[in-house]
Structure formats: structure tokens, C-alpha cells
Motif scaffolding. Sequence first.
Motif, PDB file in Angstrom:
ATOM      1  N   LYS A 111      -1.072  -4.645  -5.066  1.00 29.34           N
ATOM      2  CA  LYS A 111      -0.106  -5.077  -4.057  1.00 29.34           C
ATOM      3  C   LYS A 111      -0.312  -4.367  -2.727  1.00 29.34           C
ATOM      4  O   LYS A 111      -0.244  -4.989  -1.656  1.00 29.34           O
ATOM      5  N   GLU A 112      -0.581  -3.074  -2.767  1.00 31.96           N
ATOM      6  CA  GLU A 112      -0.691  -2.290  -1.534  1.00 31.96           C
ATOM      7  C   GLU A 112      -1.869  -2.752  -0.687  1.00 31.96           C
ATOM      8  O   GLU A 112      -1.755  -2.920   0.536  1.00 31.96           O
ATOM      9  N   ALA A 113      -3.008  -2.965  -1.325  1.00 30.01           N
ATOM     10  CA  ALA A 113      -4.191  -3.414  -0.584  1.00 30.01           C
ATOM     11  C   ALA A 113      -3.973  -4.813  -0.016  1.00 30.01           C
ATOM     12  O   ALA A 113      -4.388  -5.109   1.111  1.00 30.01           O
ATOM     13  N   LEU A 114      -3.323  -5.662  -0.780  1.00 30.12           N
ATOM     14  CA  LEU A 114      -3.057  -7.021  -0.299  1.00 30.12           C
ATOM     15  C   LEU A 114      -2.105  -7.003   0.890  1.00 30.12           C
ATOM     16  O   LEU A 114      -2.304  -7.738   1.866  1.00 30.12           O
ATOM     17  N   GLU A 115      -1.097  -6.163   0.815  1.00 30.99           N
ATOM     18  CA  GLU A 115      -0.146  -6.077   1.921  1.00 30.99           C
ATOM     19  C   GLU A 115      -0.842  -5.624   3.202  1.00 30.99           C
ATOM     20  O   GLU A 115      -0.612  -6.166   4.287  1.00 30.99           O
ATOM     21  N   LYS A 116      -1.727  -4.655   3.107  1.00 32.39           N
ATOM     22  CA  LYS A 116      -2.483  -4.207   4.276  1.00 32.39           C
ATOM     23  C   LYS A 116      -3.361  -5.332   4.827  1.00 32.39           C
ATOM     24  O   LYS A 116      -3.480  -5.509   6.040  1.00 32.39           O
ATOM     25  N   LYS A 117      -3.961  -6.091   3.931  1.00 33.99           N
ATOM     26  CA  LYS A 117      -4.816  -7.208   4.351  1.00 33.99           C
ATOM     27  C   LYS A 117      -4.006  -8.241   5.128  1.00 33.99           C
ATOM     28  O   LYS A 117      -4.430  -8.695   6.201  1.00 33.99           O
ATOM     29  N   LEU A 118      -2.848  -8.605   4.595  1.00 38.46           N
ATOM     30  CA  LEU A 118      -2.045  -9.630   5.247  1.00 38.46           C
ATOM     31  C   LEU A 118      -1.488  -9.145   6.586  1.00 38.46           C
ATOM     32  O   LEU A 118      -1.377  -9.924   7.534  1.00 38.46           O
ATOM     33  N   VAL A 119      -1.157  -7.885   6.670  1.00 31.27           N
ATOM     34  CA  VAL A 119      -0.700  -7.322   7.952  1.00 31.27           C
ATOM     35  C   VAL A 119      -1.828  -7.372   8.974  1.00 31.27           C
ATOM     36  O   VAL A 119      -1.631  -7.728  10.135  1.00 31.27           O
ATOM     37  N   SER A 120      -3.026  -7.035   8.549  1.00 33.52           N
ATOM     38  CA  SER A 120      -4.169  -7.026   9.477  1.00 33.52           C
ATOM     39  C   SER A 120      -4.548  -8.435   9.923  1.00 33.52           C
ATOM     40  O   SER A 120      -5.146  -8.614  10.977  1.00 33.52           O
ATOM     41  N   GLU A 121      -4.200  -9.435   9.125  1.00 35.83           N
ATOM     42  CA  GLU A 121      -4.553 -10.813   9.443  1.00 35.83           C
ATOM     43  C   GLU A 121      -3.318 -11.653   9.766  1.00 35.83           C
ATOM     44  O   GLU A 121      -3.318 -12.879   9.618  1.00 35.83           O
ATOM     45  N   LYS A 122      -2.271 -11.000  10.254  1.00 40.85           N
ATOM     46  CA  LYS A 122      -0.993 -11.682  10.481  1.00 40.85           C
ATOM     47  C   LYS A 122      -1.079 -12.779  11.531  1.00 40.85           C
ATOM     48  O   LYS A 122      -0.262 -13.700  11.531  1.00 40.85           O
ATOM     49  N   GLU A 123      -2.068 -12.713  12.429  1.00 43.46           N
ATOM     50  CA  GLU A 123      -2.209 -13.756  13.446  1.00 43.46           C
ATOM     51  C   GLU A 123      -2.606 -15.095  12.834  1.00 43.46           C
ATOM     52  O   GLU A 123      -2.493 -16.131  13.489  1.00 43.46           O
ATOM     53  N   ASN A 124      -3.071 -15.086  11.601  1.00 45.91           N
ATOM     54  CA  ASN A 124      -3.458 -16.326  10.930  1.00 45.91           C
ATOM     55  C   ASN A 124      -2.362 -16.878  10.024  1.00 45.91           C
ATOM     56  O   ASN A 124      -2.491 -17.989   9.507  1.00 45.91           O
ATOM     57  N   ILE A 125      -1.294 -16.107   9.838  1.00 47.44           N
ATOM     58  CA  ILE A 125      -0.324 -16.428   8.788  1.00 47.44           C
ATOM     59  C   ILE A 125       1.037 -16.751   9.392  1.00 47.44           C
ATOM     60  O   ILE A 125       1.591 -15.975  10.171  1.00 47.44           O
ATOM     61  N   GLN A 126       1.583 -17.907   8.988  1.00 42.69           N
ATOM     62  CA  GLN A 126       2.908 -18.306   9.442  1.00 42.69           C
ATOM     63  C   GLN A 126       3.998 -17.763   8.533  1.00 42.69           C
ATOM     64  O   GLN A 126       4.994 -17.228   8.990  1.00 42.69           O
ATOM     65  N   ALA A 127       3.818 -17.910   7.235  1.00 48.60           N
ATOM     66  CA  ALA A 127       4.844 -17.475   6.286  1.00 48.60           C
ATOM     67  C   ALA A 127       4.185 -17.039   4.986  1.00 48.60           C
ATOM     68  O   ALA A 127       3.099 -17.492   4.634  1.00 48.60           O
TER      69      ALA A 127
END
Length: 352
Positions: free
Chosen positions: A299-315
Motif C-alpha cells: 500500500k505504501e509504495a502504491l500511495e507514493k506512486k499515485l501521489v507522484s502521478e497525480k496529474e494523470n489521475i482524476q479520482a
Amino acid sequence: MQLQQRINAFAQLGTFLNQFRENIPVKDESLSLNDIFYEKMEACITTAHMQNSWFTPDNLAFTFKAWGGILTKQNLEKWYSIYNIEDIKPKTVATIMAGNIPLVGFHDFLSVLLTGHYIKAKLSSNDKVLLPFLAEILKEIHPSFIDRIQFTEEKLENFDAVIATGSNNTATHFEYYFGKYPNIIRKNRNSVAILTGEETKIELELLANDIFRYFGLGCRNISKIFIPQDYNFDPFFNAMYTWKGIINNHKYINNYDYNKAIYLMSNIKLLDNEFMLLKEDSGYSSPISVVFYEYYDNKEALEKKLVSEKENIQAVVSKIGFKNEIPFGKAQTPSLWEYADGVDTLEFLSQL
């Protein structure tokens, strides 16, 4: 025109839209607006579907149900209460709207008018009839809207600020032409779901709604799932079968057949249930009928990944405990205060 008058007008519009929340509308005989607009609304729905076959009666009804439920006096007052919009000096806001799903630009339309500004809207050719018709209803409710709402197909001129929604390519042009104005410029985004393998049958069926509603064309549709290494796909595919009827839409199934053929000719490994394809991919923007998947270790690694790629993610749809995650089945029914791209539209408009 006072703020409370604007709130009351949109709340009346919400009540009107609620009649069309199902494929077969249920007329509320107590609404005086029906004398002028009920039959016209039925004709508008037919026209919208004829002009864009992605706008099926079912998807249009879902849109009206969503907005009819949101546009209440209570919700509108809760929304604006944290902003200083009582005494705003009106400006003209040019608003360039997308057309991927029905009324996708309505939130911007609502935001501009609720804050007391004037809107000059440029519509997508894919969604040209719904919003102008709702604007006519608002003008009937309160004539002050007549001078505040303008739709144009011409070059945008004589405005003070811009809200523009488009692709990554069009965003580059928007930034070039409108960069000197106060602006909100939105680019491509997609939504994701995080699964643990412990989801219930009901939760996975709700996820199917998040994937297939609007045929996956919206930025809030789930285009990618993150799964643990030992994930069992059987419960997932069983839940997806609640949407097996989507195969009857010829545009959707043509996309499915095309994408499947392209992937197979390229020897790309797929998971296939005969109406959707799962493809392992690190990207976010999957084609129609395709959902990408990617494995995660913790979970921790995934959360960091999604934060780093937040410009691609709406929800993010999940029950894993991520910040701002959305429950299963709620991706397509955001609250008024859940802003596209995380940009606070009312805050922007209140500072003009």
C-alpha cells in the motif's frame, strides 16, 4: 440578481430534471415549468441521442438523476457557504466545454452563474443541445439570466477569464491563447481503482458501474485497476457481467472488436470476457472497452506512486484507506465540492 435568487433558480431546475431520472419519465403535475418545457425536454432528449449515439436514453437518464439529486437548495447553500461570493463584481468568463459525456460542462456553467458572473460558453459539437435547453429553463425561472448566458460558435472575444477543458494537445493551444487571462485549463485525466482481493460481490458490481457508465468515456470512469500480486480475477469478471448488455451497443462492440484485433495481432496478452478486455499496462488512458491493470506490492509504495502521478489521475476508487478515496459505485456522482482536476472552481471565480 441576488445570490439567493440564483440558488432558488438552480434548485427549481433540479426539481424539473428529477422527472427525467428514469428512461420513462414521471411527470410531476405540480410543476408549472412543465407547461412550457416538459414536452420540449422529451424532444431535447431525443435530439441529443440522435446527434450523439453515445448519449443513450439510459445514460441521459443517469445524468438527469445525478444533477436532479445534487441541485437542491441545501446542497447549493452548503457549497457556497465557505466562499465570499455575496458581493462579487461580475466578470465575463469564457468557458470551453468538452462533450465526452452528457452535460459534462454543467458544473462550470453552474459555478460561473452561481458566483454572479456572466458566461460565454463554447460547446463541443458532441453535446450541443442539452445545456442551451437548460439555459432556456433558467431564463424562464428568472429573466435576469437572459443577459448572463451566451453560447457562441465564433472566436471567443471580450471576456475577462477562461475555463477550458480539453485534451493534452488542446490544452497546449489553450495555454498559448489564453495564458494572459486568469484561467483554469484542464487536460486529460483518468480514474483508477485499487483492489485488495477482499472486495464483496456488491462492491465489485458497483465498480462495474464506475467502469462501464457512459461507456468509459468520462474522466471519472475507471480506466485502470491496481491489484495485488496473487489477485484472483474470477470474482471481478463475475461482477462485470452485470453490464453484459453493453455488448448490444454497436459503437461499443465495434471498439471492443477493433481493440481486440489490434492487440492480438501484436501478440499482446489479454484477459477477455467477450465484452471487455483487461491489459497489463503502466499507462492510465485505456481505449474504450479496455481496462488496464497493474500489480502492486504494498500500500505504501502504491500511495507514493499515485501521489507522484497525480496529474494523470482524476479520482481513486478504493476502500484501502487512501486520502480522498471514493467508495465503489460513486465515481460518476461527485458532490458539488469535488472539483475536476482538484482545482477549486468557486475559489477561482470568487477571486476574479
